[in-house]
Design an enzyme around this catalytic site. Structure first.
Site, PDB file in Angstrom:
ATOM      1  N   SER A   1       0.847  -1.188   0.000  1.00  0.00           N
ATOM      2  CA  SER A   1       0.000   0.000   0.000  1.00  0.00           C
ATOM      3  C   SER A   1       0.883   1.239   0.000  1.00  0.00           C
ATOM      4  CB  SER A   1      -0.889   0.017   1.248  1.00  0.00           C
ATOM      5  OG  SER A   1      -1.591   1.239   1.372  1.00  0.00           O
TER       6      SER A   1
ATOM      7  N   TYR B   1      -2.270  -0.775  10.653  1.00  0.00           N
ATOM      8  CA  TYR B   1      -2.332  -1.055   9.220  1.00  0.00           C
ATOM      9  C   TYR B   1      -1.092  -0.522   8.500  1.00  0.00           C
ATOM     10  CZ  TYR B   1      -3.855  -0.896   4.352  1.00  0.00           C
ATOM     11  OH  TYR B   1      -3.930  -1.040   2.991  1.00  0.00           O
TER      12      TYR B   1
END
Length: 272
Positions: free
Chosen positions: A150, A163
């Protein structure tokens, strides 16, 4: 082509294993694998969605498909998934797409259930599957690992701290193993999309911060998957999708980390 010829063709093809293939980027990457001529193993939590997509891929691209549901928050299921996937098959592509996250302050909830699940899926399961795949591919003529990391992996993320930390881990692991595995013709790519039009934020029960839409317009899952697959085929080690995302990925090199972290925290606030 006759049914007999198709069956023979299926048996001689290599396989791609795609996790998190129920929807979003994973579903789109399973389609990319089928387009490229691979037989496809689809894994995820939603067996009903996996079965529907598997059938669609069989009909559209004349490939074999297998559905292997798994809850990768359980590390035993990650090992079991690999064992079932590799039984009698050569896995030439692993797509590590399964991922969890939560847009919430670190101390806001009691207990560790969600954080534990996030770490188990994003870190532990991804590592297990990658380790198995690299060894298997190295002994069978090579292959590709596509880890869906990501943009979050480039910077700390207040309000989404766990995350961001897990994606930083996956990005770092991908780059390191890419160097080690290349000698065995195993090529590792980290796909780093920004905000994407998927069910990710809906799944964690939060609304996407409006400022993200203004600064980083969401990309379609299909666009991200196509760019990631192309980067994998070109043996690129990192693929950041989108011009603005590329700019943001460079911020930690251009500005003090304290500034970048504060800025990221502003982007991720849930209330404005």
């Amino acid at each position: 082509m006759s049914d007999t010829s198709l069956a023979q063709d299926y048996r001689t093809r290599d396989w791609a294993l795609v996790t998190g293939a129920s929807d979003g980027i994973g579903r789109a990457l399973a389609t990319e694998a089928a387009k490229a001529g691979y037989n496809v193993i689809l894994s995820g939590r939603r067996a009903d969605r996996l079965e529907l997509h598997a059938e669609a891929l069989r009909r559209a691209y004349y490939v074999a498909t297998i559905v292997l549901p798994a809850d990768l928050s359980d590390p035993d299921q990650a090992d079991a998934l690999w064992a079932a996937a590799v039984a009698g098959r050569r896995i030439a592509v692993l797509v590590n797409n399964a991922g969890l996250g939560q847009l919430r302050d670190f101390a806001e909830t009691e207990g560790w259930a969600r954080e534990t699940e996030t770490i188990m899926v994003n870190v532990v399961a991804a590592t297990i599957l990658m380790k198995r795949a690299v060894a298997h591919m190295g002994m069978n003529g090579g292959g590709h690992v596509l880890n869906v990391a990501s943009l979050a992996g480039f910077m700390p993320g207040p309000h989404m701290a766990v995350y961001h930390a897990t994606k930083a881990y996956l990005l770092s692991l991908s780059e390191a193993v890419a160097v080690e595995a290349a000698k065995d013709a195993v090529f590792v790519t980290a796909l780093c999309p920004g905000v994407t039009q998927t069910g990710f934020f809906a799944a964690d029960g939060s609304e996407r911060a409006h400022i993200l839409n203004r600064w980083l317009p969401p990309q379609s899952a299909e666009s991200v998957a196509a760019k990631g697959w192309q980067a994998m085929e070109k043996r690129r080690r990192i693929c950041v999708t989108g011009a603005m995302n590329t700019v943001f990925s460079l911020l930690p090199r251009l500005a003090p980390r304290r500034v970048v972290t504060a800025l990221t925290g502003q982007f991720l606030k849930r209330r404005w």
